[in-house]
Scaffold this active site. Structure first.
Site, PDB file in Angstrom:
ATOM      1  N   LYS A 125       0.040   3.620  -2.508  1.00 22.52           N
ATOM      2  CA  LYS A 125       0.012   4.748  -1.580  1.00 22.52           C
ATOM      3  C   LYS A 125      -0.440   4.244  -0.230  1.00 22.52           C
ATOM      4  O   LYS A 125      -1.142   3.241  -0.103  1.00 22.52           O
ATOM      5  CB  LYS A 125      -0.898   5.870  -2.079  1.00 22.52           C
ATOM      6  CG  LYS A 125      -2.381   5.555  -2.215  1.00 22.52           C
ATOM      7  CD  LYS A 125      -3.229   5.604  -0.974  1.00 22.52           C
ATOM      8  CE  LYS A 125      -3.094   6.888  -0.216  1.00 22.52           C
ATOM      9  NZ  LYS A 125      -3.981   6.886   1.012  1.00 22.52           N
ATOM     10  N   THR A 158      -5.672   1.786   4.738  1.00 23.28           N
ATOM     11  CA  THR A 158      -5.686   2.822   3.722  1.00 23.28           C
ATOM     12  C   THR A 158      -4.481   2.656   2.850  1.00 23.28           C
ATOM     13  O   THR A 158      -3.522   3.390   2.934  1.00 23.28           O
ATOM     14  CB  THR A 158      -5.699   4.233   4.291  1.00 23.28           C
ATOM     15  OG1 THR A 158      -6.872   4.393   5.031  1.00 23.28           O
ATOM     16  CG2 THR A 158      -5.767   5.281   3.202  1.00 23.28           C
TER      17      THR A 158
END
Length: 406
Positions: free
Chosen positions: A178, A189
């Site tokens: 992700k 991230t």
């Protein structure tokens, strides 16, 4: 190598599940990846000095044990900057899984992604884990559920699986990831989870993952922010039946090539799914004196907000490219630089020997109208090269991040 229709459950002996527990408003938000057979583990983690509780937990497990049975992941709350309560909650989350699967807590790895500063809703997570464990399966749907449960602002799931042959045995590697915003080298991230049935030693799995991440996840930039939670975890349970890889031999490099394919595929998917992105940008630097020089230049260009906005506006503003190269942490001769834009529409040379070529602006704009743009930079200093991936920077990026918590 053969790309197959699969994901995190494609390798022998791996199970997964994902569901909606209530951490987020409505989408799936918790997942488990599990193997009954103990797996050798490797991990790479965020370079941000502020590290979330799960990052610290996993680093400790990798360093002290290097093996595992399960990974539990929640999305919606990052469990970062949460003090001692966050550390305790992280351990409790691992404990819920360990208890439910009857395994050692030190064989359970944890990942969290979402809003920083919020405490995990432990009652919801405990109930979620209880509901997840009976649904663990090795089928295609379960892999998809897990891939969807780890998403935050992602607009689509990211997964892949491949098969290779090692010593006459079929070895499978599957992965999910992700990432959409707060992405900048190194390790931003992004959460990535890789499973394989290859037999590979603790030392070699660490070596192969570190090598692959350097040329894939660590070469992605969306917005210049490096997260507190990023990690890539890899599990190898050995069920393929090959003789264990214990050195850098032909088998090692066969495995590395397949792992690179997987990680580059996922890295490009993350870059293309950057928050508000309309174009995937690939920076290729060739002819560098050293690998380090090529990497520094590629990262600097792909991370430039001015380059990103020019790509969004389909403006071949090559001065921004040379400028971004100039503030990279390396030395090069600007008079030796040649730059091309390349897409499926066509290719155009915009810089030669450090100067504009007098190219057609109309032709350049047409080429930049494509969705996948390669920016090819050629030096004349050596034979080393590097590739980085990113995306354009649009109005929607600001809109998405202005109301992320609301």
């Amino acid at each position: 190598m053969k790309v197959i229709d699969g994901g995190i459950t494609s390798a022998k002996g791996f199970y997964a599940a994902g569901l909606y527990a209530g951490i987020k408003k409505k989408k799936k938000d918790i997942a488990i990846i599990y193997t009954k057979d103990i797996a050798n583990m490797a991990g790479t983690f965020t370079t941000n000095n502020v590290k979330a509780a799960p990052v610290l937990w996993n680093q400790k497990l990798i360093n002290e044990f290097g093996q595992g049975h399960a990974i539990v992941v929640n999305s919606g709350v990052a469990n970062a900057c949460t003090g001692e309560i966050g550390v305790v909650n992280n351990k409790s989350m691992a404990g819920f899984v360990a208890s439910g699967l009857n395994i050692d807590i030190n064989s359970v790895y944890v990942a969290s992604t979402g809003v920083i500063g919020k405490q995990l809703p432990m009652d919801i997570i405990e109930e979620g884990v209880k509901n997840l464990i009976p649904t663990l399966k090795d089928d295609r749907d379960s892999a998809i559920d897990a891939a969807e449960a780890i998403m935050t602002t992602d607009t689509y799931k990211k997964e892949i699986a491949v098969e290779i042959e090692i010593q006459g045995k079929t070895v499978t590697i599957g992965a999910i990831a992700k990432g959409s915003g707060m992405i900048h080298p190194n390790m931003a991230t992004m959460l990535g989870f890789i499973t394989t049935d290859c037999a590979i030693s603790k030392e070699m799995i660490k070596e192969v993952l570190s090598s692959s991440v350097s040329d894939s996840y660590n070469m992605v930039s969306v917005d210049g922010d490096t997260s507190t939670n990023d990690m890539v975890l890899m599990m190898a349970n050995g069920l393929a039946g090959n003789v264990e890889i214990t050195e850098k031999n032909d088998d090692y490099y066969t495995f590395l090539d397949a792992l690179n394919y997987i990680n580059i595929h996922l890295s490009k998917a993350i870059a293309a799914d950057g928050e508000g992105a309309t174009k995937l940008l690939e920076i290729n630097v060739e002819g560098a004196k050293t690998k380090e020089q090529a990497v520094a230049l590629a990262k600097s260009v792909v991370g430039s907000s001015l380059v990103k906005t020019a790509i969004y506006g389909e403006d071949a503003n090559w001065g921004r490219i040379i400028c971004a190269m100039g503030y990279a942490d390396t030395i090069f001769n600007p008079d030796d630089v040649t730059v091309y834009f390349e897409t499926e529409i066509g290719s155009i040379k915009i810089v030669e020997n450090g100067m504009g070529t007098g190219y057609s602006e109309e032709e350049a704009t047409a080429i930049l109208g494509d969705k996948y743009i390669k920016l090819n930079i050629f030096l004349q200093e050596g034979s080393e090269k590097a590739t980085a991936w990113g995306c354009d920077l649009s109005y929607d990026y600001v809109k998405i991040n202005a109301d992320y918590r609301t």
